[in-house]
Write a protein that holds these residues in place. Structure first.
Motif, mmCIF file in Angstrom:
data_model
loop_
_atom_site.group_PDB
_atom_site.id
_atom_site.type_symbol
_atom_site.label_atom_id
_atom_site.label_comp_id
_atom_site.label_asym_id
_atom_site.label_seq_id
_atom_site.Cartn_x
_atom_site.Cartn_y
_atom_site.Cartn_z
ATOM 1 N N PHE A 199 104.790 81.413 77.910
ATOM 2 C CA PHE A 199 104.403 81.818 76.558
ATOM 3 C C PHE A 199 105.323 81.164 75.528
ATOM 4 N N ASP A 200 104.728 80.760 74.397
ATOM 5 C CA ASP A 200 105.462 80.070 73.335
ATOM 6 C C ASP A 200 106.084 81.023 72.326
ATOM 7 N N VAL A 201 105.459 82.181 72.136
ATOM 8 C CA VAL A 201 105.850 83.139 71.101
ATOM 9 C C VAL A 201 105.880 84.529 71.719
ATOM 10 N N LEU A 202 106.818 85.347 71.283
ATOM 11 C CA LEU A 202 106.914 86.737 71.719
ATOM 12 C C LEU A 202 106.698 87.641 70.517
ATOM 13 N N GLU A 203 105.840 88.634 70.663
ATOM 14 C CA GLU A 203 105.658 89.616 69.597
ATOM 15 C C GLU A 203 106.002 90.998 70.126
ATOM 16 N N ILE A 204 106.819 91.719 69.373
ATOM 17 C CA ILE A 204 107.195 93.100 69.688
ATOM 18 C C ILE A 204 106.242 94.030 68.946
ATOM 19 N N HIS A 205 105.594 94.926 69.678
ATOM 20 C CA HIS A 205 104.609 95.818 69.068
ATOM 21 C C HIS A 205 105.310 97.056 68.511
ATOM 22 N N GLY A 206 105.479 97.076 67.193
ATOM 23 C CA GLY A 206 106.072 98.224 66.525
ATOM 24 C C GLY A 206 105.105 98.901 65.584
ATOM 25 N N VAL A 231 117.382 87.365 75.223
ATOM 26 C CA VAL A 231 116.768 86.732 76.381
ATOM 27 C C VAL A 231 115.999 85.481 75.966
ATOM 28 N N ALA A 232 115.350 85.512 74.809
ATOM 29 C CA ALA A 232 114.527 84.388 74.356
ATOM 30 C C ALA A 232 115.357 83.169 73.990
ATOM 31 N N GLY A 233 116.629 83.371 73.617
ATOM 32 C CA GLY A 233 117.449 82.249 73.197
ATOM 33 C C GLY A 233 117.127 81.815 71.784
ATOM 34 N N ASP A 234 117.585 80.639 71.427
ATOM 35 C CA ASP A 234 117.475 80.181 70.045
ATOM 36 C C ASP A 234 116.159 79.495 69.716
ATOM 37 N N GLY A 235 115.403 79.048 70.728
ATOM 38 C CA GLY A 235 114.253 78.214 70.434
ATOM 39 C C GLY A 235 112.919 78.910 70.309
ATOM 40 N N VAL A 236 112.797 80.120 70.859
ATOM 41 C CA VAL A 236 111.489 80.793 70.946
ATOM 42 C C VAL A 236 111.285 81.727 69.760
ATOM 43 N N PRO A 237 110.165 81.604 69.045
ATOM 44 C CA PRO A 237 109.888 82.529 67.940
ATOM 45 C C PRO A 237 109.671 83.951 68.432
ATOM 46 N N VAL A 238 110.205 84.904 67.684
ATOM 47 C CA VAL A 238 110.004 86.333 67.953
ATOM 48 C C VAL A 238 109.382 86.962 66.713
ATOM 49 N N PHE A 239 108.212 87.561 66.887
ATOM 50 C CA PHE A 239 107.534 88.284 65.816
ATOM 51 C C PHE A 239 107.696 89.781 66.053
ATOM 52 N N VAL A 240 107.590 90.549 64.983
ATOM 53 C CA VAL A 240 107.548 92.002 65.077
ATOM 54 C C VAL A 240 106.335 92.489 64.307
ATOM 55 N N ARG A 241 105.445 93.200 64.981
ATOM 56 C CA ARG A 241 104.301 93.797 64.277
ATOM 57 C C ARG A 241 104.667 95.206 63.856
ATOM 58 N N ILE A 242 104.437 95.516 62.591
ATOM 59 C CA ILE A 242 104.686 96.864 62.086
ATOM 60 C C ILE A 242 103.448 97.394 61.378
#
Length: 355
Positions: free
Chosen positions: A170-177, A219-230
């Motif tokens: 996976f290229d992007v991680l999204e946290i479901h908030g 865990v994702a490190g510096d290169g992987v985008p992390v999104f947060v859904r609110i």
């Protein structure tokens, strides 16, 4: 080129455009393992011109599933089943993310087309649920309030699922908030009545979301985008507000998030939402804070001109859509045509490009 079809680079990932597919539950997994349905469902959006496709709410633990038919990333069999789906999306030129989730007190429920409603009983495959406080969602079984050890286990589960998501490609991680699930339940005073460091003040209510964000980023490190859904508002008196959402969004970015995916509602059954085209765009605009916090907009965004206007007005940096992609899996190609953009079509579809 329109803003909608201009590329967007977040960390080391470049997305070919800003028209993205929202995570939408298919309720079609077996023991958390995605099936052929998921492969076809997600790959078609890449052929249809999406820049980013975010796979459905995927549970980080078995008891975090919304229903017994939800996908998961709590074991390696699930990871391995996601890999060919990720590869299929990449082969069609798009990027793919996954929404990591824990359903909290809204877990162990029947899927939408089941004859039953409410909580699934243990005798039929259901399980006990957890939440910040022992307050039930209307019509569902009462949850057990998490203790501090349980909270720590939730954070670790998000971290473990992140590693599996990365291993799957996976290229992007999204946290479901959002939408009344566990992290949102902690954010809202309507569902969080705790008197410890995870309840009371906004800082305390946001603590779990921020701990999860930090863990995923680590865990994702510096290169992987992390999104947060609110959910930027509960649409109910005494609930989580847009002003609080703007503050939490800023904190989330400081703790490692790259973009806030702004939705609303889902926490309580007595919410009152006035639905109309683009009804959630002002929430994305408020969270974005004049461009200081990258955000995406979602909610009845159904054509290219409308989506382009949201970006041109500076209300968001990208557009998520859901139902419109279900109605038209080639929404991206259609929107590009509506805006007069030249975008890459699959070679197999070129005969339909001009006439």
């Amino acid at each position: 080129m329109s803003l909608l079809f201009s590329p967007l680079t977040i960390r080391s990932v470049t997305l070919r455009n800003r028209l993205w597919v929202s995570p939408m539950c298919m309720y079609s997994a077996i023991e958390g393992v995605p099936q052929e349905w998921h492969h076809t469902h997600l790959a078609q959006f890449a052929s249809g011109g999406a820049g980013l496709i975010v796979a459905e709410a995927t549970a980080v633990v078995p008891e975090g599933r919304i229903s017994p038919r939800d996908t998961g990333l709590w074991n390696d069999a699930q990871r391995d089943a996601w890999t060919p789906i990720v590869d299929a999306v990449h082969a069609r030129g798009a990027r793919i993310g996954v929404q990591l989730a824990h359903a909290g007190r809204k877990a162990s429920t029947w899927w939408p087309w089941a004859e039953e409603r409410g909580s699934v009983p243990a005798a039929r495959g259901g399980w006990g649920t957890v939440a910040p406080s022992a307050i039930a969602f209307e019509g569902f079984d009462a949850p057990e309030a998490l203790d501090e050890a349980g909270i720590a286990e939730v954070v670790e589960a998000f971290a473990s699922a992140t590693r599996r998501a990365l291993d799957a490609g996976f290229d992007v991680l999204e946290i479901h908030g959002a939408h009344g699930y566990l992290l949102h339940e902690f954010l809202s005073p309507l569902s969080n009545h705790r008197d410890d460091e995870y309840g009371g003040s906004l800082e305390n209510r946001a603590r779990l979301l921020l701990e999860v964000t930090e863990a995923v980023r680590r865990v994702a490190g510096d290169g992987v985008p992390v999104f947060v859904r609110i959910s930027a508002t509960d649409h109910a008196p005494g609930g989580f507000t847009p002003d609080e959402a703007a503050v939490v969004a800023e904190w989330a970015v400081a703790h490692g998030a790259d973009l806030i995916d702004v939705s609303s509602g889902g926490l309580v059954a007595h919410q009152h939402i006035e639905v109309h085209p683009g009804y959630q765009v002002p929430l994305a605009d408020a969270v974005r804070q004049g461009g200081r916090i990258p955000s995406s907009a979602v909610g009845l965004l159904t054509d290219g001109a409308q989506a382009e206007a949201v970006l041109a007005e500076g209300a968001a940096d990208a557009i998520f859509a859901g139902r419109e992609w279900l109605r038209d899996p080639h929404f991206g190609l259609r929107a590009a045509h509506e805006l007069g953009d030249e975008v890459a079509w699959p070679d197999q579809y070129l005969r339909a490009r001009w006439r």
